[in-house]
Write a protein that holds these residues in place. Sequence first.
Motif: not given
Length: 408
Positions: A385-396
């Motif tokens: 879940l954490a990685l999905r949110h981190h890598l799926g963020a629209d901006s760095p």
Amino acid sequence: MSDALIDIEPGLAGVAPAVGEHVRGLRDPLHERILGTVRAAMRAQGRSLTGGQGQGLTLGVQTAVDSFVDALADPGRDLTATRAVFHALGRTEYREGHRVDALRTVLTLGARDIWAFLVAHSPRTAPADLYVIAGALFGYADALAGAAAEGFLDEQRDAAQDWATTRRRLITLLVQPEPPGDAALHAAVDAARWVLPRTVAVLSVDGVDAEHLARTIGGGAIATVVDDAVRVVLPDPGAPGRLDRARRALAGRRAVLGPTVELGRARLSYRISRRALALRQEGRLPADAPVTTDEHLLTLLLAWEPGLADHLTDAWLAPLAGLRPATRRTLTETLHSWLRRQGQVVAVAEELHTHPQTVRYRMRQLRAAFGAALDDPDTRLTLQLALRHHLGADSPRQPPGRRNPPPR
């Protein structure tokens, strides 16, 4: 409507008082004649002069005739009371479901019949005076029709406001924190003339055109504006074609459809659709219209409480915080793929377009950072879940800060 008949036809100032007195003497036969004409016109519209509206229209005809013949004798007399009678008749016309021009038709026929009667019973009246009376009569009929139309439109506006208020109260009751009691719910449903459904779904739509949208969607949908967006309660969404019609009505609109729930859980569908619309406005959900929230529950879960997913990411990816950005990015992508592919190294390598041996090397680095936690099912779920949110963020995002590492 003008305040006096002389305002409608100034030529009445030149008509001899005897002409007005002559018309006054025709009052009783005029009543009988015009009531007969009005009855015939009403029958042609499929109506009668019985009942409340019939009695009201009979009174209106008598008032109109009396007021006109008296005004011919005294052209300056005030016509405000007559206007009020026909304004009220216009309101009643709307309440009883008639068309706005139905009363105008009756008035026009009545005025023609009055004119024909006056011509036939006024052989000694000069033609010039008759022409003046004709101008006054037809202007008077138009003025009464205008007063009736105003009443009709006033009633329509008031009814629309009452209707919107009633339905807003019902929707507010459905989505309040505590489910409403049966008595309160049934009273609100009856007041809104709504059929109590077994299930509902709540649509949240950009805009303020609640009534128009509810009518367009149809199927018993009710809507109101809450917090600058339209909230539509769609009854029994599983009914054949109901969702398809709603989607067609929402084409080109920014909208989200909450889950279908039992009526007592309408608040859940409302809250989910409301949050989803906010995310869509932020560009974090697809631009399709409408978005179906059941297809994006994981995104909603991660984004439900602003900042919570960021905190989750910072806390659980803290073991990678001290690495160079490029290395950190490579390892987070590898770990995300490894978790999604359930540890299948070859599948991970294919997804990342790299060699399996490279994946194994990166996983040794990740195990050094996370330890035995990578073998714990709950930790894997949380990391994914954490990685999905981190890598799926629209901006760095900023690199995860150094915080206490997750349990090992």
